[in-house]
Design a protein around this motif. Structure first.
Motif, PDB file in Angstrom:
ATOM      1  N   GLU A  42      91.916  48.704 -24.741  1.00 15.12           N
ATOM      2  CA  GLU A  42      91.844  48.287 -23.333  1.00 15.12           C
ATOM      3  C   GLU A  42      92.273  49.399 -22.378  1.00 15.12           C
ATOM      4  O   GLU A  42      93.287  50.067 -22.612  1.00 15.12           O
ATOM      5  CB  GLU A  42      92.782  47.092 -23.101  1.00 15.12           C
ATOM      6  CG  GLU A  42      92.306  45.816 -23.744  1.00 15.12           C
ATOM      7  CD  GLU A  42      93.462  44.865 -24.032  1.00 15.12           C
ATOM      8  OE1 GLU A  42      93.223  43.846 -24.678  1.00 15.12           O
ATOM      9  OE2 GLU A  42      94.597  45.174 -23.626  1.00 15.12           O
ATOM     10  N   THR A  44      93.511  49.108 -19.406  1.00 11.21           N
ATOM     11  CA  THR A  44      94.802  48.861 -18.752  1.00 11.21           C
ATOM     12  C   THR A  44      95.938  49.217 -19.718  1.00 11.21           C
ATOM     13  O   THR A  44      96.997  49.664 -19.298  1.00 11.21           O
ATOM     14  CB  THR A  44      94.937  47.392 -18.322  1.00 11.21           C
ATOM     15  OG1 THR A  44      94.638  46.588 -19.465  1.00 11.21           O
ATOM     16  CG2 THR A  44      94.000  47.044 -17.201  1.00 11.21           C
ATOM     17  N   LEU A  45      95.695  49.011 -21.004  1.00 15.62           N
ATOM     18  CA  LEU A  45      96.719  49.374 -21.992  1.00 15.62           C
ATOM     19  C   LEU A  45      96.905  50.895 -22.017  1.00 15.62           C
ATOM     20  O   LEU A  45      98.027  51.397 -22.044  1.00 15.62           O
ATOM     21  CB  LEU A  45      96.320  48.841 -23.372  1.00 15.62           C
ATOM     22  CG  LEU A  45      97.270  49.185 -24.526  1.00 15.62           C
ATOM     23  CD1 LEU A  45      98.684  48.677 -24.249  1.00 15.62           C
ATOM     24  CD2 LEU A  45      96.761  48.588 -25.844  1.00 15.62           C
ATOM     25  N   ARG A  48      99.029  51.829 -19.214  1.00 15.64           N
ATOM     26  CA  ARG A  48     100.437  51.483 -19.440  1.00 15.64           C
ATOM     27  C   ARG A  48     101.092  52.468 -20.404  1.00 15.64           C
ATOM     28  O   ARG A  48     102.247  52.833 -20.247  1.00 15.64           O
ATOM     29  CB  ARG A  48     100.550  50.044 -19.963  1.00 15.64           C
ATOM     30  CG  ARG A  48     100.203  49.039 -18.891  1.00 15.64           C
ATOM     31  CD  ARG A  48     100.708  47.632 -19.119  1.00 15.64           C
ATOM     32  NE  ARG A  48     100.781  47.189 -20.493  1.00 15.64           N
ATOM     33  CZ  ARG A  48      99.858  46.448 -21.117  1.00 15.64           C
ATOM     34  NH1 ARG A  48      98.772  46.092 -20.507  1.00 15.64           N
ATOM     35  NH2 ARG A  48     100.032  46.061 -22.366  1.00 15.64           N
ATOM     36  N   VAL A  49     100.328  52.900 -21.417  1.00 16.67           N
ATOM     37  CA  VAL A  49     100.887  53.865 -22.374  1.00 16.67           C
ATOM     38  C   VAL A  49     101.277  55.159 -21.646  1.00 16.67           C
ATOM     39  O   VAL A  49     102.372  55.695 -21.846  1.00 16.67           O
ATOM     40  CB  VAL A  49      99.881  54.152 -23.517  1.00 16.67           C
ATOM     41  CG1 VAL A  49     100.303  55.368 -24.335  1.00 16.67           C
ATOM     42  CG2 VAL A  49      99.754  52.936 -24.424  1.00 16.67           C
ATOM     43  N   THR A 127     104.477  47.986 -25.566  1.00 18.06           N
ATOM     44  CA  THR A 127     103.286  48.727 -25.130  1.00 18.06           C
ATOM     45  C   THR A 127     102.795  49.647 -26.262  1.00 18.06           C
ATOM     46  O   THR A 127     101.604  49.684 -26.580  1.00 18.06           O
ATOM     47  CB  THR A 127     103.627  49.577 -23.882  1.00 18.06           C
ATOM     48  OG1 THR A 127     104.173  48.718 -22.898  1.00 18.06           O
ATOM     49  CG2 THR A 127     102.420  50.304 -23.345  1.00 18.06           C
ATOM     50  N   SER A 130     101.292  47.675 -29.174  1.00 26.22           N
ATOM     51  CA  SER A 130      99.922  47.192 -28.888  1.00 26.22           C
ATOM     52  C   SER A 130      98.928  48.332 -29.010  1.00 26.22           C
ATOM     53  O   SER A 130      97.850  48.176 -29.589  1.00 26.22           O
ATOM     54  CB  SER A 130      99.792  46.656 -27.464  1.00 26.22           C
ATOM     55  OG  SER A 130     100.651  45.610 -27.268  1.00 26.22           O
ATOM     56  N   PHE A 131      99.303  49.474 -28.459  1.00 24.88           N
ATOM     57  CA  PHE A 131      98.372  50.604 -28.523  1.00 24.88           C
ATOM     58  C   PHE A 131      98.149  51.025 -29.970  1.00 24.88           C
ATOM     59  O   PHE A 131      97.014  51.290 -30.393  1.00 24.88           O
ATOM     60  CB  PHE A 131      98.893  51.794 -27.696  1.00 24.88           C
ATOM     61  CG  PHE A 131      97.954  52.970 -27.759  1.00 24.88           C
ATOM     62  CD1 PHE A 131      96.834  53.013 -26.944  1.00 24.88           C
ATOM     63  CD2 PHE A 131      98.158  53.997 -28.664  1.00 24.88           C
ATOM     64  CE1 PHE A 131      95.928  54.070 -27.031  1.00 24.88           C
ATOM     65  CE2 PHE A 131      97.264  55.056 -28.761  1.00 24.88           C
ATOM     66  CZ  PHE A 131      96.148  55.094 -27.933  1.00 24.88           C
ATOM     67  N   GLN A 134      95.696  48.675 -31.607  1.00 21.46           N
ATOM     68  CA  GLN A 134      94.308  48.804 -31.135  1.00 21.46           C
ATOM     69  C   GLN A 134      93.694  50.135 -31.561  1.00 21.46           C
ATOM     70  O   GLN A 134      92.516  50.199 -31.920  1.00 21.46           O
ATOM     71  CB  GLN A 134      94.250  48.654 -29.610  1.00 21.46           C
ATOM     72  CG  GLN A 134      94.613  47.241 -29.167  1.00 21.46           C
ATOM     73  CD  GLN A 134      94.230  46.952 -27.723  1.00 21.46           C
ATOM     74  OE1 GLN A 134      93.447  47.674 -27.104  1.00 21.46           O
ATOM     75  NE2 GLN A 134      94.772  45.875 -27.170  1.00 21.46           N
TER      76      GLN A 134
END
Ligand SMILES: O=C(O)CCC(=O)C(=O)O
Ligand SMILES: [Fe+2]
Length: 314
Positions: A42, A44-45, A48-49, A127, A130-131, A134
């Motif tokens: 994503e 947006t992710l 954020r990273v 964060t 999640s990264f 993914q």
């Protein structure tokens, strides 16, 4: 003056897997590098990273040093690493970084990661986790495309266990923009090839990455890789080069200082530690025998890290 490289763009969401695999094959034969779009991570992710990464590297150095790299996880300070062990300068690369290894929740792997405190950086760990997840999904898809590109079953690397417990490391990188070196050229990242299967890289839009297609040419010719917003830059690593008997190229690359602050995020997808990497049958013939003996993945990676850091995998 360096020129910019026109790398192929691979669309991971394309329905035509065979055509995509063919493009991947050509990219790996020609450059060992390509752009990856629609990779499923994503946007947006990604933002954020970079946000969280910036917050971490802005902490006072004493705070960062509390998380100094252990078991190849945590913080490495400016000049702590020299990616080109043959470089004439004694000084390491002008970058700082942070490694995150395999996450908990895996049957055989404990979470050895270090995390900044929740008080200091409340959303940092979530964060990055999640990264990591993914990027791992995207990386697995790229590996299956590489298998197809080698005329193998698309699950070949899964089936031989290379991805059972992949040694996947997320690395946040920060290249300060204002370092001046009076007497010697200090690179952000000195010339190297990556060690493992594949690397997925994304930057904050600042250039600086260069590749050298023919490492034995003198003088070496360096070409710029211009970042494409939100796309990954994918490159083949040395273990994949060994698997393919040098058919797929693990290309020399480096990061030069551009006078601007640069952040990047690299995801190194490397095989399960016990995976034996040996020349694929389809990549050797009588006239082109295997160039390398079989090697256990972790033995190879540890040796490469030993040469990069004085304390190796510590
Ligand atoms: O920051 C970059 O653009 C490249 C980093 C890199 O090549 C590495 O960490 O292996
Ligand atoms: Fe690299």
């Amino acid at each position: 003056m360096e020129s910019a490289l026109q790398l192929p763009i691979i669309d991971l969401s394309s329905q035509d897997r065979n055509a995509t695999a063919l493009s991947v094959r050509q990219a790996c034969l020609d450059y060992g590098f390509f752009y990856l779009i629609n990779h499923g991570v994503e946007e947006t992710l990604l933002e954020r990273v970079f946000d969280e990464s910036r917050k971490f590297f802005s902490l006072p150095v004493e705070e960062k040093m509390k998380l100094v790299r252990k078991e190849h996880r945590g913080y490495t300070a400016l000049y702590a690493e020299k990616l080109d062990p043959t470089a004439s300068t004694d000084k390491g690369d002008a970058k700082e970084s942070y490694y995150i290894g395999p996450l908990a929740g895996n049957a055989t792997e404990n979470d050895l990661n270090q995390w900044p405190s929740r008080e200091q950086l409340p959303s940092w760990r979530a964060t990055m986790e999640s990264f990591y997840k993914q990027a791992l999904l995207a990386g697995r898809q790229v590996i299956s495309l590489l298998a197809l590109a080698l005329n193998l079953d698309e699950n070949y690397f899964e089936k031989i266990g290379a991805l059972d417990n992949p040694a996947a490391f997320l690395r946040l990188l920060h290249y300060p923009g204002d370092l001046r070196s009076l007497d010697e050229e200090i690179l952000g990242a000195s010339a190297h090839s990556d060690y493992g299967m594949i690397t997925l890289l994304v930057t904050n839009g600042i250039s600086g990455l260069q590749v050298c297609k023919e490492k034995s040419d003198r003088p070496q010719v360096w070409e710029d890789v211009i970042p494409i917003d939100k796309a990954f830059i994918v490159n083949v690593g040395d273990l994949m080069e060994r698997w393919t008997n040098c058919l797929f190229r693990s290309t020399l690359h480096r990061v030069i200082p551009v006078g601007e602050e640069r952040y990047s995020v690299a995801f190194f997808l490397d095989p399960n530690e016990d995976c034996v990497v040996e020349c694929l049958q389809s990549c050797c013939t009588e006239s082109s025998p295997p160039r390398y003996p079989p090697i256990r993945s972790m033995d190879y990676l540890k040796e490469r890290l030993r040469l990069t850091y004085e304390d190796g995998f510590a």
